[in-house]
Design an enzyme around this catalytic site. Sequence first.
Site, short mmCIF file in Angstrom:
data_model
loop_
_atom_site.label_atom_id
_atom_site.label_comp_id
_atom_site.label_asym_id
_atom_site.label_seq_id
_atom_site.Cartn_x
_atom_site.Cartn_y
_atom_site.Cartn_z
N ARG A 25 0.91 -1.17 0.04
CA ARG A 25 0.20 -0.08 -0.14
C ARG A 25 0.75 1.44 -0.10
O ARG A 25 1.11 2.32 -0.63
CB ARG A 25 -1.07 0.01 0.94
CG ARG A 25 -1.86 -0.89 1.06
CD ARG A 25 -2.70 -1.01 2.11
NE ARG A 25 -3.63 0.12 2.44
CZ ARG A 25 -4.77 -0.02 3.07
NH1 ARG A 25 -5.22 -1.07 4.23
NH2 ARG A 25 -5.57 0.80 2.79
N HIS B 83 -7.95 -3.34 -6.34
CA HIS B 83 -7.72 -2.88 -5.12
C HIS B 83 -8.88 -2.12 -3.95
O HIS B 83 -9.60 -1.77 -3.97
CB HIS B 83 -7.58 -1.06 -5.49
CG HIS B 83 -6.13 -0.74 -4.23
ND1 HIS B 83 -5.91 -1.15 -3.97
CD2 HIS B 83 -6.79 0.40 -3.37
CE1 HIS B 83 -4.78 0.00 -3.04
NE2 HIS B 83 -5.69 0.76 -3.12
N TYR C 172 -18.83 13.79 -11.07
CA TYR C 172 -18.98 15.39 -11.53
C TYR C 172 -17.21 15.34 -12.58
O TYR C 172 -17.35 15.85 -13.53
CB TYR C 172 -18.37 16.11 -10.83
CG TYR C 172 -19.85 16.42 -10.21
CD1 TYR C 172 -20.49 16.49 -10.75
CD2 TYR C 172 -19.84 16.59 -9.07
CE1 TYR C 172 -21.98 16.39 -9.78
CE2 TYR C 172 -20.91 17.16 -7.99
CZ TYR C 172 -21.66 17.42 -8.29
OH TYR C 172 -22.61 17.00 -7.63
#
Length: 748
Positions: free
Chosen positions: A32, A78, A122
């Site tokens: 990670r 993931h 968006y």
Amino acid sequence: MDRNESQIIRTEYSDVMKKSYIDYAMSVIIARALPDVRDGLKPVQRRTLYDMYELGIRYDKPYRKCARIVGDTMGKYHPHGDSSIYEALVVMAQEFKKGMVLVDGHGNFGSIEGDGAAAMRYTEARLAKFTQEAYLSDLDKNIIDFGPNFDETEKEPMVLPVRIPNLLVNGAEGIAVGMATSIPTHNLGEVIDAVKAYMKNGDISTKQLMKYIKGPDFPTGGIVVNKDDLLSIYETGQGKIKLRGKVEVEDLKGGKKQLVITEIPYTMIGAGIGKFLNDVAHLVETKKTNDIVDISNQSSKDGIRIILELKKGADVENLTNMLYKKTRLEDTFGVNMLAVANGRPETLGLKAVIEHHVDFQFELMTRKYKTLLAKELEKQEVQEGLIKACDVIDLIIEILRGSKSMKDVKECLINGVTEPITFKSKISKKMASMLRFTEKQATAILEMRLYKLIGLEVEALKVEHEKTVKNIASYKDILNNYDSMAALIMSELDGYKKEYGRKRRTQIENAQEAVFEENKIKEQEVVFLMDRFGYAKTVDTGVYERNKDAADKENKYVVHCLNTGKICIFTNTGKMHQIKVLDLPYGKFRDKGIPIDNVSNYLSSEEQIIAVFDSEQMRFAKLIFATKQGMIKKTEGTEFQVTKRTIAATKLQEQDELVTVVVADQDKQIVLQTKTGYFLKFPAVEVPEKKRGAVGVRGIKLQKKDELEMVYVFEDGTDVVVKFGEKEVYLNRLRQAKRDTQGTKARN
């Protein structure tokens, strides 16, 4: 034992915890938080880019919603939450954070001033051309290993075939368990030149590499001012880089000037710009500088432009040095070049990073050209079979017409078996028995269309065969000759430099330590005023004298002090907080002031202020501390002459609170008053002197559920009248008693 029976394994709890924690830590470190030295990417970045590639969101295709990219990445590769994936995607699209942006973002992806990106529903994105060419090319040529995803339903790349040293170009930041990485960004062209220099001379030193890589190249520009420290940083992989913003001086009408900050330190990205503006305003408010007339931030998408308008005759150099010294316009970037190398975290120097990159490039090229060679050899085999077939096409047609099955034809073409086939002549049969095509050649011959027998098509086949033979020779040369493969890698790097390279943004130099002269503050007497709501200010002594009655009536605390001194505030929790008088607003009598807990970061809004003193006056006094549980002590004022902003002023028993702190000389009288109306009068000399860390002694014997409420100090023989309920109590007329007695009950 039955297979279905449980088996209890006894082990040390500490051993289980240790193993579990180590497993967890390594998972965070490797899977990670830290980038891989080969592609310079963290797993979330690698998976996001690969998912975009798989979804076909290429640089020459339309943008796709980020929500689609994030959802697909999370579902396939993931499973750590959508916010971490979207944040990684946003950073890869922000040109002010990356040396080379990897994602082409469309929409609001945040700003250098700390504005966050719009929600993923968006915004849209697609791969940058640079990413597609330098990070994701040749995935179909078996050049990297793939492994199962988290639920083993998909395959994901273990590393991307990145062709440039991304760890240096784009840097990295990450916090793991017990370790962190912080790698600055560098200039693409310089890094490519350094890689080529290493490939030409494997014994090159870090110092020689720095002829090509001058130092970090931050996307925000700025100036690195400790050039001489860079060699040590690049050799060890650790150190501190000093960064300054770029300041320009512009002339205005009337002989005035203004300072314009056009570049900022990389560490100032985001909230740091707002903090800088506040720090400059604070310098003006606290009179540290009188040269700044106005501050404005005119930054836009075109770049940083922070303007400080100066008064006429301002000392520009001194002010610039003050900004470097007192604000984040000069900051430190801590370097810790930690990355995953050979499956384990390792701190790497500059040369080690380049070594790992070059080794990875040779591995990629070897796998790529082995795959290409295998394909060309297969193509050569088929082409040679077809060319040979064209020469004996009549015999092949005869074999086809005389056969009863495809199996018979293949056996004849491959092994020369003629028994099941009918031939027109013995010569044909004899020639057929001599055929020895390979399996692939036989299949290609049987699948060949008749138009391939046209003369021009046969010629084209021969030309293609010649090309294949040349390719095979070229690929074998690349695989067997270090110089040939190295030349190919360097040629690719030159191509990336030519198309994507750009000029350095960050200047590298050795600069002198910023030195400035602070404006000397004229020492004067002022009066500290704080009302019952906690709003504080200072005023001139003349202003106070003219408004003395109103000031004393409206304010809870009135303290005479010097503007260069400190105010000491005692609270019910037994703490003492120090505040510089200069940190308080100085002005008119009717100014509101500011909340006292805004001035001191350590003063909690839950704490109740019980006493306020001037630090200098306290030095020569003896302070009496009294608590709710009736404890009392005397402490020398010198014990509170400390540099810390906050200290424990006294020790309190459990559930106890400080009621008051008062100044009392030995010849004074003390009266303790309880909540239920008991008054105890005794001489101040009876209060023992104790250290700051002591609890004290009992001052009054309290009845059950009673507590100490007030402490009065006065000179013996002085008429002091206080009210308890409706009754007036004359303190000087109270019977003199001993400390630690019950006192006299006041009757209403």
